[in-house]
Design a protein around this motif. Structure first.
Motif, PDB file in Angstrom:
ATOM      1  N   SER A  36       0.858  -1.175   0.000  1.00 55.40           N
ATOM      2  CA  SER A  36       0.000   0.000   0.000  1.00 55.40           C
ATOM      3  C   SER A  36       0.900   1.233   0.000  1.00 55.40           C
ATOM      4  O   SER A  36       2.117   1.116   0.169  1.00 55.40           O
ATOM      5  CB  SER A  36      -0.935   0.003   1.215  1.00 55.40           C
ATOM      6  OG  SER A  36      -0.218  -0.330   2.373  1.00 55.40           O
ATOM      7  N   GLY A  37       0.314   2.372  -0.203  1.00 54.42           N
ATOM      8  CA  GLY A  37       1.134   3.573  -0.250  1.00 54.42           C
ATOM      9  C   GLY A  37       0.327   4.829  -0.066  1.00 54.42           C
ATOM     10  O   GLY A  37      -0.908   4.801  -0.002  1.00 54.42           O
ATOM     11  N   PHE A  38       1.040   5.929   0.062  1.00 55.10           N
ATOM     12  CA  PHE A  38       0.374   7.227   0.183  1.00 55.10           C
ATOM     13  C   PHE A  38       1.207   8.287  -0.531  1.00 55.10           C
ATOM     14  O   PHE A  38       2.429   8.153  -0.674  1.00 55.10           O
ATOM     15  CB  PHE A  38       0.184   7.610   1.656  1.00 55.10           C
ATOM     16  CG  PHE A  38       1.450   7.600   2.477  1.00 55.10           C
ATOM     17  CD1 PHE A  38       2.281   8.705   2.528  1.00 55.10           C
ATOM     18  CD2 PHE A  38       1.799   6.474   3.200  1.00 55.10           C
ATOM     19  CE1 PHE A  38       3.442   8.690   3.283  1.00 55.10           C
ATOM     20  CE2 PHE A  38       2.971   6.443   3.962  1.00 55.10           C
ATOM     21  CZ  PHE A  38       3.793   7.552   4.005  1.00 55.10           C
ATOM     22  N   GLN A  89       4.555   1.052   1.456  1.00 58.65           N
ATOM     23  CA  GLN A  89       4.634   0.084   2.549  1.00 58.65           C
ATOM     24  C   GLN A  89       4.377  -1.315   2.026  1.00 58.65           C
ATOM     25  O   GLN A  89       3.465  -1.522   1.224  1.00 58.65           O
ATOM     26  CB  GLN A  89       3.617   0.433   3.634  1.00 58.65           C
ATOM     27  CG  GLN A  89       3.573  -0.604   4.769  1.00 58.65           C
ATOM     28  CD  GLN A  89       2.730  -0.149   5.945  1.00 58.65           C
ATOM     29  OE1 GLN A  89       3.054   0.853   6.586  1.00 58.65           O
ATOM     30  NE2 GLN A  89       1.662  -0.864   6.237  1.00 58.65           N
ATOM     31  N   TYR A 144      -1.720  11.716  16.386  1.00 53.19           N
ATOM     32  CA  TYR A 144      -1.473  11.556  14.949  1.00 53.19           C
ATOM     33  C   TYR A 144      -0.033  11.154  14.622  1.00 53.19           C
ATOM     34  O   TYR A 144       0.343  11.151  13.452  1.00 53.19           O
ATOM     35  CB  TYR A 144      -1.817  12.850  14.204  1.00 53.19           C
ATOM     36  CG  TYR A 144      -3.297  13.112  14.070  1.00 53.19           C
ATOM     37  CD1 TYR A 144      -4.077  12.393  13.171  1.00 53.19           C
ATOM     38  CD2 TYR A 144      -3.930  14.078  14.838  1.00 53.19           C
ATOM     39  CE1 TYR A 144      -5.434  12.633  13.031  1.00 53.19           C
ATOM     40  CE2 TYR A 144      -5.292  14.324  14.707  1.00 53.19           C
ATOM     41  CZ  TYR A 144      -6.034  13.600  13.800  1.00 53.19           C
ATOM     42  OH  TYR A 144      -7.387  13.848  13.666  1.00 53.19           O
ATOM     43  N   ASP A 146       1.603   8.333  14.545  1.00 52.96           N
ATOM     44  CA  ASP A 146       1.771   7.157  13.693  1.00 52.96           C
ATOM     45  C   ASP A 146       1.534   7.467  12.220  1.00 52.96           C
ATOM     46  O   ASP A 146       2.099   6.810  11.350  1.00 52.96           O
ATOM     47  CB  ASP A 146       0.797   6.053  14.117  1.00 52.96           C
ATOM     48  CG  ASP A 146       1.295   5.303  15.339  1.00 52.96           C
ATOM     49  OD1 ASP A 146       2.493   5.384  15.622  1.00 52.96           O
ATOM     50  OD2 ASP A 146       0.477   4.630  15.988  1.00 52.96           O
ATOM     51  N   ILE A 147       0.664   8.416  11.945  1.00 52.68           N
ATOM     52  CA  ILE A 147       0.292   8.660  10.555  1.00 52.68           C
ATOM     53  C   ILE A 147       0.587  10.105  10.161  1.00 52.68           C
ATOM     54  O   ILE A 147      -0.081  10.678   9.312  1.00 52.68           O
ATOM     55  CB  ILE A 147      -1.197   8.309  10.322  1.00 52.68           C
ATOM     56  CG1 ILE A 147      -2.038   8.704  11.539  1.00 52.68           C
ATOM     57  CG2 ILE A 147      -1.368   6.838  10.047  1.00 52.68           C
ATOM     58  CD1 ILE A 147      -3.080   9.670  11.246  1.00 52.68           C
ATOM     59  N   VAL A 150       0.869  10.588   6.470  1.00 56.32           N
ATOM     60  CA  VAL A 150      -0.225  10.154   5.593  1.00 56.32           C
ATOM     61  C   VAL A 150      -1.275  11.272   5.536  1.00 56.32           C
ATOM     62  O   VAL A 150      -2.243  11.289   6.299  1.00 56.32           O
ATOM     63  CB  VAL A 150      -0.846   8.827   6.096  1.00 56.32           C
ATOM     64  CG1 VAL A 150      -1.812   8.270   5.046  1.00 56.32           C
ATOM     65  CG2 VAL A 150       0.234   7.811   6.420  1.00 56.32           C
ATOM     66  N   PHE A 152      -3.727  12.042   3.700  1.00 55.32           N
ATOM     67  CA  PHE A 152      -5.135  11.710   3.468  1.00 55.32           C
ATOM     68  C   PHE A 152      -5.889  11.495   4.776  1.00 55.32           C
ATOM     69  O   PHE A 152      -7.098  11.752   4.853  1.00 55.32           O
ATOM     70  CB  PHE A 152      -5.209  10.441   2.602  1.00 55.32           C
ATOM     71  CG  PHE A 152      -6.609   9.940   2.362  1.00 55.32           C
ATOM     72  CD1 PHE A 152      -7.477  10.624   1.524  1.00 55.32           C
ATOM     73  CD2 PHE A 152      -7.050   8.776   2.979  1.00 55.32           C
ATOM     74  CE1 PHE A 152      -8.767  10.165   1.320  1.00 55.32           C
ATOM     75  CE2 PHE A 152      -8.330   8.303   2.770  1.00 55.32           C
ATOM     76  CZ  PHE A 152      -9.193   8.998   1.944  1.00 55.32           C
ATOM     77  N   THR A 153      -5.178  11.020   5.825  1.00 55.80           N
ATOM     78  CA  THR A 153      -5.842  10.713   7.092  1.00 55.80           C
ATOM     79  C   THR A 153      -5.954  11.939   7.996  1.00 55.80           C
ATOM     80  O   THR A 153      -6.580  11.857   9.052  1.00 55.80           O
ATOM     81  CB  THR A 153      -5.086   9.615   7.861  1.00 55.80           C
ATOM     82  OG1 THR A 153      -3.794  10.141   8.222  1.00 55.80           O
ATOM     83  CG2 THR A 153      -4.905   8.363   7.025  1.00 55.80           C
ATOM     84  N   SER A 360      -8.968   9.810  -2.061  1.00 51.32           N
ATOM     85  CA  SER A 360      -8.166  11.007  -2.325  1.00 51.32           C
ATOM     86  C   SER A 360      -8.940  12.257  -1.918  1.00 51.32           C
ATOM     87  O   SER A 360     -10.170  12.258  -1.880  1.00 51.32           O
ATOM     88  CB  SER A 360      -7.774  11.082  -3.803  1.00 51.32           C
ATOM     89  OG  SER A 360      -8.920  11.283  -4.602  1.00 51.32           O
ATOM     90  N   VAL A 394      -4.287   7.798  -0.935  1.00 49.33           N
ATOM     91  CA  VAL A 394      -3.738   6.514  -0.464  1.00 49.33           C
ATOM     92  C   VAL A 394      -4.062   5.472  -1.521  1.00 49.33           C
ATOM     93  O   VAL A 394      -5.057   5.567  -2.238  1.00 49.33           O
ATOM     94  CB  VAL A 394      -4.314   6.088   0.904  1.00 49.33           C
ATOM     95  CG1 VAL A 394      -3.836   7.004   2.005  1.00 49.33           C
ATOM     96  CG2 VAL A 394      -5.834   6.025   0.876  1.00 49.33           C
ATOM     97  N   PHE A 395      -3.196   4.489  -1.621  1.00 50.56           N
ATOM     98  CA  PHE A 395      -3.407   3.461  -2.648  1.00 50.56           C
ATOM     99  C   PHE A 395      -2.853   2.135  -2.186  1.00 50.56           C
ATOM    100  O   PHE A 395      -2.207   2.079  -1.133  1.00 50.56           O
ATOM    101  CB  PHE A 395      -2.771   3.894  -3.970  1.00 50.56           C
ATOM    102  CG  PHE A 395      -1.349   4.334  -3.861  1.00 50.56           C
ATOM    103  CD1 PHE A 395      -0.302   3.433  -4.015  1.00 50.56           C
ATOM    104  CD2 PHE A 395      -1.031   5.661  -3.575  1.00 50.56           C
ATOM    105  CE1 PHE A 395       1.019   3.851  -3.906  1.00 50.56           C
ATOM    106  CE2 PHE A 395       0.286   6.075  -3.477  1.00 50.56           C
ATOM    107  CZ  PHE A 395       1.312   5.171  -3.644  1.00 50.56           C
TER     108      PHE A 395
END
Lengths: 395, 143
Positions: A36-38, A89, A144, A146-147, A150, A152-153, A360, A394-395
């Motif tokens: 997965s990825g961002f 990831q 936040y 951990d992410i 990222v 998008f989150t 997205s 994210v993908f």
């Protein structure tokens, strides 16, 4: 800058055309692979603020990520360098086994697109609700943390810098995680131990100049966090303690407008202990979004302790979301520290988000930073007003 | 006679609203040892918070494809969140190594078949896709 833009355009093109495959799992030779990825493509323009040279930078300056030295400065026009990033990831697991290995690599435009392996850890699922992880992970100081990469989150184009701005964001070590249900509360307890060593700290480049070099060590990290969730209410408590050391070779000197050898005893290897306490209280009732976090760092051997607060309120309407946030940092003098030497800043942000697809979003944000440091606090980045926008997927 | 006709019409209309064929329901294998799940239990299983069922079996939740209307309706009715918010929730857990999202199946027929074949599988599908070999444990319209 030209090559960074080319990299970003290539990444966007790859994701858009599917050259980078959309996530997912494959099995091969008794192993399960998932990926997965961002991606965040961000840019910003400095509107105005306090003019002047600070630590080798042409300000007004707005720091969006202390750990990676991401700074919007006083140059005109759009600035693409501070915030764009791509993360990939991958996880490999033995089929029908409780063991897996996960790696996450991140390329940041703030670091000229260089790829860093920021997460690499093995997970062993002790029971269905308990796991142990060993390796390199994010240090879970804040809600936040951990992410933090990222986009998008996140409800912002960048995390509130007065709260999410520390010298260490990862650690090498071990953590034990347990999930259970206590009455109506979904409960997660995480305990960790480890250490972190940074050879060329991005955080200290903020204070000592972009060309400075500072080594940082957090030794004997020990701590844990407890998360409680009940429907739309969530609270998180964390405690982390460690020893800290840092050693600077050169630092920026405002008087000579150049780099000089570090002489400050705080920068030449003197150790100090720290006890970090954080609390997050977040709520998502209906279309509302409420975020709050509090930080206190006690440093028994230092002349300053750290305090920070964050509060935000947002409202969702279909695919649209607006959010207003205030974050504040203030050093508090202790053990004879100079009250007029206290560092302090306040940032206010207004953010709009529109969800383009299920995975997205685009965001635009207006930040206003005010300097609240004491008269003897230096360097002073001063006040700044910044406009940023981002595309996150994210993908 | 006319009154009886309207009464029949009323019941037909009422029953078609109350138990619509395309209502989304949660189904499990008949051997899983669970006949009913609460909303909180379904949320816990599908959001990775707690996948242990009342019978002690660890549930294996199944997701329909992202383009599925049933998937969007399931999460919206269950949690009040859009698919964008659900994906952001999972991104948070995936990129922090805290939990894995439900395994994804290709369509509702595959979801039903996996539930029939796998003792621990839990899926959501439209009511008219449910086989008699699976047990409905939660109805999204149910309070």
């Amino acid at each position: 800058m030209y090559f960074e833009m080319k990299k970003i355009r290539l990444i966007v093109l790859c994701v858009a055309t599917g050259v980078i495959p959309v996530a997912h799992g494959e099995s091969l030779g008794g192993l399960d692979f998932t990926g997965s990825g961002f991606l965040s493509v961000g840019a910003g323009a400095m509107l105005d603020g306090t003019n002047g040279g600070v630590a080798g930078r042409n300000c007004p300056c707005f720091i969006t990520d202390y750990a990676h030295s991401s700074v919007y400065d006083g140059r005109g026009g759009l600035q693409w360098k501070p915030e764009s990033k791509l993360g990939l990831q991958g996880t490999v697991a033995l089929q029908d086994s409780r063991f897996s290995v996960t790696a996450q690599a991140v390329a940041r435009s703030a670091k000229s697109g260089n790829i860093n392996l920021e997460w690499l850890y093995g997970t062993y699922q002790l029971t269905d609700s308990t796991s142990i992880q060993v390796g390199r992970k994010r240090l879970p100081m804040f809600y936040y943390s951990d992410i933090q990469d990222v986009g998008f989150t996140l409800p912002w184009t960048h995390l509130p810098p007065q709260f999410y701005g520390w010298e260490a964001v990862n650690y090498n070590g071990v953590n034990l995680r347990h999930q259970t249900r206590l009455g109506e509360w979904d409960t997660t307890l995480n305990m960790l131990a480890g250490s972190e060593s940074i050879n060329d700290s991005g955080y200290w480049k903020i204070y000592n100049g972009p060309q400075s070099h500072t080594r940082v060590k957090w030794k004997n990290i020990l701590g844990g966090d407890l998360t409680l969730v009940n429907d739309w209410f969530e609270t998180r408590l964390a405690y982390i303690q460690s020893g800290t050391e840092r050693q600077s070779e050169t630092v920026w000197n405002n008087a000579s407008q150049g780099y000089v050898a570090a002489t400050d005893t705080r920068l030449t290897g003197q150790g100090s202990r720290q006890n970090i306490y954080t609390l997050a209280v977040n709520m998502d009732p209906g279309n509302w979004l409420l975020r709050s976090e509090f930080l206190y760092i006690h440093r028994p051997g230092a002349t300053y302790n750290d305090t920070a607060q964050l509060a935000g309120v947002g409202y969702k309407y279909g695919d649209w979301q607006v959010m207003a946030t205030v974050s504040r940092y203030r050093a508090v003098a202790a053990n004879g520290g100079d009250i007029q030497g206290q560092e302090g800043h306040v940032s206010r942000a207004l953010t709009g988000r529109y969800n383009l697809t299920q995975k997205s979003a685009i965001k635009a944000q207006f930040d206003r930073q005010k300097e609240h440091g004491g008269a003897n606090w230096a360097p002073r980045y001063g006040d700044a007003r910044l406009f940023t926008f981002s595309y996150d997927v994210v993908f | 006679m006319l009154r009886r006709f309207f009464l029949v019409c009323y019941f037909v209309a009422f029953s078609s609203v109350a138990v619509a064929a395309d209502d989304v329901v949660v189904i499990v294998n008949q051997k899983i040892g669970v006949n009913k799940m609460t909303r909180d239990e379904v949320i816990n299983v599908f959001l990775g918070r707690n996948r242990q069922l009342a019978s002690g079996v660890t549930a294996l939740p199944l997701d329909l494809p992202g383009s599925s209307v049933e998937r969007e309706r399931f999460y919206l009715q269950l949690t009040g969140k859009s698919m964008n918010e659900i994906n952001a929730y999972w991104a948070r857990l995936i990129f922090s190594g805290k939990a894995s999202p439900p395994a994804q199946v290709r369509n509702q027929e595959e979801a039903v078949q996996m539930v029939i074949d796998n003792r621990s599988a839990v899926a959501y599908v439209a009511r008219n896709k449910v086989s008699s070999s699976a047990t409905i444990v939660y109805e999204l319209n149910a309070k």
